[in-house]
Design a protein around this motif. Structure first.
Motif, mmCIF file in Angstrom:
data_model
loop_
_atom_site.group_PDB
_atom_site.id
_atom_site.type_symbol
_atom_site.label_atom_id
_atom_site.label_comp_id
_atom_site.label_asym_id
_atom_site.label_seq_id
_atom_site.Cartn_x
_atom_site.Cartn_y
_atom_site.Cartn_z
ATOM 1 N N ASP A 134 -29.839 0.733 13.051
ATOM 2 C CA ASP A 134 -30.151 0.702 14.476
ATOM 3 C C ASP A 134 -31.587 1.163 14.710
ATOM 4 O O ASP A 134 -32.025 2.188 14.187
ATOM 5 C CB ASP A 134 -29.180 1.610 15.235
ATOM 6 N N THR A 165 -30.295 -3.309 17.780
ATOM 7 C CA THR A 165 -29.704 -2.369 18.728
ATOM 8 C C THR A 165 -28.188 -2.481 18.683
ATOM 9 O O THR A 165 -27.637 -3.545 18.380
ATOM 10 C CB THR A 165 -30.203 -2.641 20.157
ATOM 11 N N SER A 166 -27.530 -1.385 18.968
ATOM 12 C CA SER A 166 -26.070 -1.364 19.039
ATOM 13 C C SER A 166 -25.576 -1.222 20.474
ATOM 14 O O SER A 166 -24.375 -1.104 20.705
ATOM 15 C CB SER A 166 -25.522 -0.206 18.192
ATOM 16 N N MET A 167 -26.491 -1.243 21.441
ATOM 17 C CA MET A 167 -26.136 -1.088 22.851
ATOM 18 C C MET A 167 -26.019 -2.465 23.503
ATOM 19 O O MET A 167 -26.950 -3.272 23.451
ATOM 20 C CB MET A 167 -27.190 -0.251 23.582
ATOM 21 N N SER A 169 -25.918 -3.179 26.643
ATOM 22 C CA SER A 169 -26.815 -3.335 27.790
ATOM 23 C C SER A 169 -28.188 -3.831 27.349
ATOM 24 O O SER A 169 -28.796 -4.684 28.004
ATOM 25 C CB SER A 169 -26.942 -2.004 28.537
ATOM 26 N N SER A 170 -28.677 -3.323 26.223
ATOM 27 C CA SER A 170 -29.965 -3.787 25.702
ATOM 28 C C SER A 170 -29.864 -5.214 25.183
ATOM 29 O O SER A 170 -30.806 -6.001 25.309
ATOM 30 C CB SER A 170 -30.440 -2.862 24.576
#
Length: 230
Positions: A134, A165-167, A169-170
């Motif tokens: 990440d 990324t692991s989000m 929303s991103s």
């Protein structure tokens, strides 16, 4: 007695380039028939030579003549290159899985395009075979070697660097849902054409893809949080 003109004609437009050893030909087919034509069989040659099928079925000499003229004219004068070879590569941990589009593939790593123009698109499927840290940066690169219309041999390289990324929303801030849906549809059609399939199953595939597109467009974040998988 006046004889009516026959409009059941197939116009093949062959764009031919020459090398020292063989002839590379990209074939474009213009279908101007008034009755049934086996387009699936005819499209094999354009699909494997980097060409395109223009379908005007059923052809009308009154309403389709202008469109046929414009398509034929643009097919000849549009910017294009010849004898093209393309390769995609990426950073360690990700590898190229498959290419999708109209081309010929003689070796696993490269695709051959007898002709490449400004209206063509090649889709590349990637898969990761290792854990992606990440926050790290991964690079993707595409190299295209081709001959211009003036006989110049050129290479065009495009490089893209993305962050892991692991989000969610991103992810959704930069995700292209149209590209994802197109990729899923092309892969589904590719599998469908290779295997026998009933009309009922085909109807289910179409219904699922449209339902998935609607759910992704309306509630994309909720779709993934609910445990669904693409």
């Amino acid at each position: 007695m006046r004889q009516e003109p026959n409009h059941n004609i197939i116009f093949p437009i062959n764009l031919i380039t020459y090398t020292s050893t063989d002839v590379l030909k990209s074939e474009h087919v213009f279908l101007t028939a008034e009755s049934y034509i086996d387009i699936a069989s005819i499209s094999v040659v354009p699909r494997t030579t980097g060409g395109q099928v223009y379908n005007y079925l059923p052809f009308s000499a009154l309403s389709d003549t202008a469109k046929l003229y414009n398509d034929l004219r643009w097919n000849i004068i549009r910017p294009q290159g010849f004898e093209a070879v393309m390769r995609a590569r990426c950073s360690q941990g990700i590898q190229v899985q498959e290419y999708h589009g109209n081309f010929c593939k003689r070796i696993p790593t490269d695709i051959d395009l007898p002709a490449i123009d400004c209206d063509k698109a090649i889709m590349v499927s990637l898969k990761h075979d290792d854990k992606l840290p990440d926050g790290s940066e991964f690079a993707f690169q595409r190299a295209l070697l081709y001959t211009t219309m003036y006989g110049q041999r050129r290479i065009r390289v495009t490089t893209l660097s993305l962050s892991v990324t692991s989000m969610l929303s991103s992810l959704f801030r930069v995700a292209d849902l149209d590209a994802q849906f197109t990729s899923m549809l092309k892969q589904g059609m590719h599998r469908f054409l290779k295997a026998p399939c009933s009309y009922f199953l085909w109807d289910r595939i179409v219904s699922f893809t449209w339902s998935l597109q609607l759910r992704l467009a309306v509630h994309p974040l909720h779709f993934f949080k609910s445990g669904n998988k693409l």
